[in-house]
Each structure stands twice: as structure tokens, then as C-alpha cells.
Design an enzyme around this catalytic site. Structure first.
Site, PDB file in Angstrom:
ATOM      1  N   ASN A  10     -34.084   0.471  40.625  1.00  0.00           N
ATOM      2  CA  ASN A  10     -33.357   0.144  39.393  1.00  0.00           C
ATOM      3  C   ASN A  10     -31.911   0.607  39.570  1.00  0.00           C
ATOM      4  O   ASN A  10     -31.633   1.804  39.540  1.00  0.00           O
ATOM      5  CB  ASN A  10     -34.022   0.866  38.202  1.00  0.00           C
ATOM      6  CG  ASN A  10     -33.211   0.723  36.925  1.00  0.00           C
ATOM      7  OD1 ASN A  10     -32.330  -0.139  36.831  1.00  0.00           O
ATOM      8  ND2 ASN A  10     -33.510   1.559  35.944  1.00  0.00           N
ATOM      9  N   LYS A  12     -29.446   0.212  37.663  1.00  0.00           N
ATOM     10  CA  LYS A  12     -28.779   0.540  36.377  1.00  0.00           C
ATOM     11  C   LYS A  12     -27.396  -0.122  36.318  1.00  0.00           C
ATOM     12  O   LYS A  12     -27.185  -1.174  36.920  1.00  0.00           O
ATOM     13  CB  LYS A  12     -28.696   2.047  36.180  1.00  0.00           C
ATOM     14  CG  LYS A  12     -30.047   2.726  36.385  1.00  0.00           C
ATOM     15  CD  LYS A  12     -30.101   4.108  35.817  1.00  0.00           C
ATOM     16  CE  LYS A  12     -31.365   4.799  36.264  1.00  0.00           C
ATOM     17  NZ  LYS A  12     -31.691   5.966  35.490  1.00  0.00           N
ATOM     18  N   HIS A  95     -37.382   0.495  29.206  1.00  0.00           N
ATOM     19  CA  HIS A  95     -36.882   1.655  29.949  1.00  0.00           C
ATOM     20  C   HIS A  95     -36.435   2.714  28.942  1.00  0.00           C
ATOM     21  O   HIS A  95     -35.903   2.383  27.878  1.00  0.00           O
ATOM     22  CB  HIS A  95     -35.715   1.237  30.853  1.00  0.00           C
ATOM     23  CG  HIS A  95     -35.301   2.317  31.802  1.00  0.00           C
ATOM     24  ND1 HIS A  95     -34.534   3.391  31.405  1.00  0.00           N
ATOM     25  CD2 HIS A  95     -35.575   2.505  33.115  1.00  0.00           C
ATOM     26  CE1 HIS A  95     -34.349   4.177  32.454  1.00  0.00           C
ATOM     27  NE2 HIS A  95     -34.968   3.670  33.504  1.00  0.00           N
ATOM     28  N   GLU A  97     -33.966   4.533  28.755  1.00  0.00           N
ATOM     29  CA  GLU A  97     -32.549   4.450  28.335  1.00  0.00           C
ATOM     30  C   GLU A  97     -32.374   3.369  27.272  1.00  0.00           C
ATOM     31  O   GLU A  97     -31.545   3.508  26.372  1.00  0.00           O
ATOM     32  CB  GLU A  97     -31.660   4.199  29.569  1.00  0.00           C
ATOM     33  CG  GLU A  97     -31.554   5.450  30.430  1.00  0.00           C
ATOM     34  CD  GLU A  97     -31.321   5.199  31.922  1.00  0.00           C
ATOM     35  OE1 GLU A  97     -30.921   4.082  32.294  1.00  0.00           O
ATOM     36  OE2 GLU A  97     -31.558   6.140  32.702  1.00  0.00           O
ATOM     37  N   GLU A 167     -42.729   6.905  33.384  1.00  0.00           N
ATOM     38  CA  GLU A 167     -41.455   7.565  33.667  1.00  0.00           C
ATOM     39  C   GLU A 167     -41.212   8.661  32.638  1.00  0.00           C
ATOM     40  O   GLU A 167     -40.665   8.380  31.553  1.00  0.00           O
ATOM     41  CB  GLU A 167     -40.312   6.555  33.590  1.00  0.00           C
ATOM     42  CG  GLU A 167     -40.409   5.425  34.570  1.00  0.00           C
ATOM     43  CD  GLU A 167     -39.031   4.886  34.926  1.00  0.00           C
ATOM     44  OE1 GLU A 167     -38.651   4.992  36.099  1.00  0.00           O
ATOM     45  OE2 GLU A 167     -38.334   4.405  34.022  1.00  0.00           O
ATOM     46  N   GLY A 173     -33.280  10.792  36.238  1.00  0.00           N
ATOM     47  CA  GLY A 173     -31.889  11.121  36.525  1.00  0.00           C
ATOM     48  C   GLY A 173     -31.576  12.605  36.450  1.00  0.00           C
ATOM     49  O   GLY A 173     -30.418  13.003  36.438  1.00  0.00           O
ATOM     50  N   SER A 212     -36.646  10.605  39.291  1.00  0.00           N
ATOM     51  CA  SER A 212     -36.081  11.386  40.388  1.00  0.00           C
ATOM     52  C   SER A 212     -36.884  11.293  41.684  1.00  0.00           C
ATOM     53  O   SER A 212     -36.988  12.276  42.431  1.00  0.00           O
ATOM     54  CB  SER A 212     -35.899  12.850  39.966  1.00  0.00           C
ATOM     55  OG  SER A 212     -34.986  12.942  38.882  1.00  0.00           O
TER      56      SER A 212
END
Ligand code: PEP
Length: 250
Positions: A10, A12, A95, A97, A167, A173, A212
Site C-alpha cells: 500500500n 498510500k 483502511h 486511515e 491491521e 506506521g 509495520s
């Protein structure tokens, strides 16, 4: 049941035409793998990447998001049909985010999964708990709620064409990956939960871990029986590191 591993990068909101070209050229150095290898560029680079990967057929294209609407007056949105037009196979949905920064609710996520499936796209449904939820012992409750919202709209059988990415938000991250055993425990519970509705679906569904992931941690992760691959953010921007993760998947 043998499930093919998926290693998905991904990217991003990163890259330029030049850096995308370098990254894809690096990824095309890939050696044969039993895993399906997926790249998820930002929308503007989809056609560039589609053209670069088409002759070799070794990388599969995904998008990072889609609209829950089919078409019309939704300025700034991208529809499922537009993605299939650009030879996109997978699409990330929900996701963390998107959920936390853009207010995507479980209901919106479920609608997005529905339109993706109707267009022939395979959703990668992202689920996972925050640190606060984990510390409150709510990890499984949250994951099951997020999956149940989708089942309510598309039904359990639709999970034959859906990939789940577990996730944990606290691992995305942050450099703070869940341990292989922590991932396995949650994946096993997600699969058991699906099995209460359909054993064949639960045995077939691929559950990826994301948060991560690095080459150095992926080998142990991939030995876990319910971990069917990885969704990789930061490390997917480095072709060598990402290909080392692919190598670890076998
Ligand atoms: C992600 O964005 O899906 C992700 C897992 O990111 P990272 O690997 O950087 O934690």
C-alpha cells in the site's frame, strides 16, 4: 486447506511519475513466487503502473479506495467501474486511515464492499482495533463488529471474493508490529467467527496481517497457520525490502 499467500504493498499518498517508474522497475526484478503480489498506487498512477506491469503479468493492481456510489455528482470520488476500466483487481476498503481521518463508518465500508463486488473488484477489507480498544480487551469484539457490518450487507457467501486484512491501528506506521503469535491469535478468532456461519467460507478466506511488516519480521509471521500474507505500507516503497517480504512468503 492451502490458501495462496498475498503480499500487497500500500503506497498510500506517496510518489511521483518518476519515483513510481523506478519503484515498478525495481519490483519487476521479482523472482518466481508462490504468493500473489499486489501493488496499490495512488489513483493518478494507476494507468502508468497498469501499463508497466501488463507485459509481465507478475504483479496485480489494486486501488486504495473507491466511492460507495456507482456514478454521478460526487466530486472528487472514484467509482468501482472506473477502477475496473484501469485493470484494477483489488481495492482496499475501510483502511484505518479512511476510517479515522475521513469518518468512514462500518456502514459506509459495507456499502463500498458491495459496490466493489458488483463491479467485479475484490475488496481487501481492512479491520482492526485501536490501542485503547486492545487495552480494554475489545480486540475481537471490534474485529467481529467490523466484519459483521459487511456480512449484514453482502452476506457470508460474498466472502469467497473478499480478502480480510487484520491491521491493528496501533501497529500501522508506528514500527510497533504485532508479534506473529498476536496476529495468529486474532486471525484464528476471525476465522472461527466466520466458521460459525460457513465453514467452507472460513477455510477459504485469506486473512492478511498489516502493521509495520518488514522483511525481518515477515518470515516468522508467514509460518503462522492463519496468516495468509501481508498488507505492507512503509516497507512497500522500497522495492528490495518489499521483494524480500515476497520471498519470505515462499
Ligand atoms: C498500511 O498502511 O496498511 C500499513 C500496514 O502500513 P505500515 O506497514 O507502514 O504499518
Amino acid at each position: 486447506m492451502i490458501r495462496q499467500k498475498i503480499v500487497a504493498g500500500n503506497w498510500k499518498m506517496n510518489g511521483s511519475k518518476a519515483s513510481v517508474s523506478d519503484l515498478v522497475n525495481g519490483l519487476l526484478e521479482i523472482s518466481e513466487s508462490s504468493a500473489e503480489v499486489v501493488v496499490t498506487p495512488p489513483f493518478p498512477f494507476l494507468s502508468q503502473v497498469a501499463e508497466m506491469i501488463a507485459p509481465r503479468n507478475e504483479l496485480v493492481l489494486a486501488a486504495q479506495n473507491l466511492s460507495q456510489y456507482e456514478k454521478g455528482a460526487y466530486t472528487g470520488e472514484v467509482s468501482a467501474a472506473m477502477l475496473t476500466d484501469f485493470k484494477v483487481t483489488y481495492v482496499l476498503v475501510g483502511h484505518s486511515e479512511r476510517r479515522s481521518l475521513y469518518g468512514e463508518t462500518d456502514d459506509v465500508v459495507a456499502e463500498k464492499v458491495k459496490v466493489a463486488l458488483s463491479a467485479g473488484l475484490k475488496p481487501i477489507l481492512c479491520i482492526g482495533e485501536t490501542l485503547e480498544e486492545r487495552e480494554a480487551g475489545q480486540t475481537l469484539f471490534v474485529c467481529e463488529r467490523q466484519v459483521a457490518a459487511v456480512i449484514d450487507v453482502v452476506g457470508i457467501q460474498a466472502f469467497d471474493n473478499i480478502v480480510i486484512a487484520y491491521e491493528p491501528v496501533w501497529a500501522i506506521g508506528t514500527g510497533l508490529s504485532a508479534s506473529a503469535q498476536q496476529a495468529q491469535d486474532v486471525h484464528q478468532a476471525i476465522r472461527a467467527n466466520l466458521a460459525s456461519l460457513s465453514t467452507p467460507v472460513s477455510e477459504k478466506v485469506q486473512i492478511l496481517y498489516g502493521g509495520s511488516v518488514k522483511a525481518s519480521t515477515s518470515a516468522e509471521l508467514f509460518t503462522m497457520p492463519d496468516v495468509d500474507g501481508a498488507l505492507v505500507g512503509g516497507a512497500s516503497l522500497d522495492a528490495k525490502e518489499f521483494l524480500d517480504i515476497v520471498k519470505a512468503a515462499g
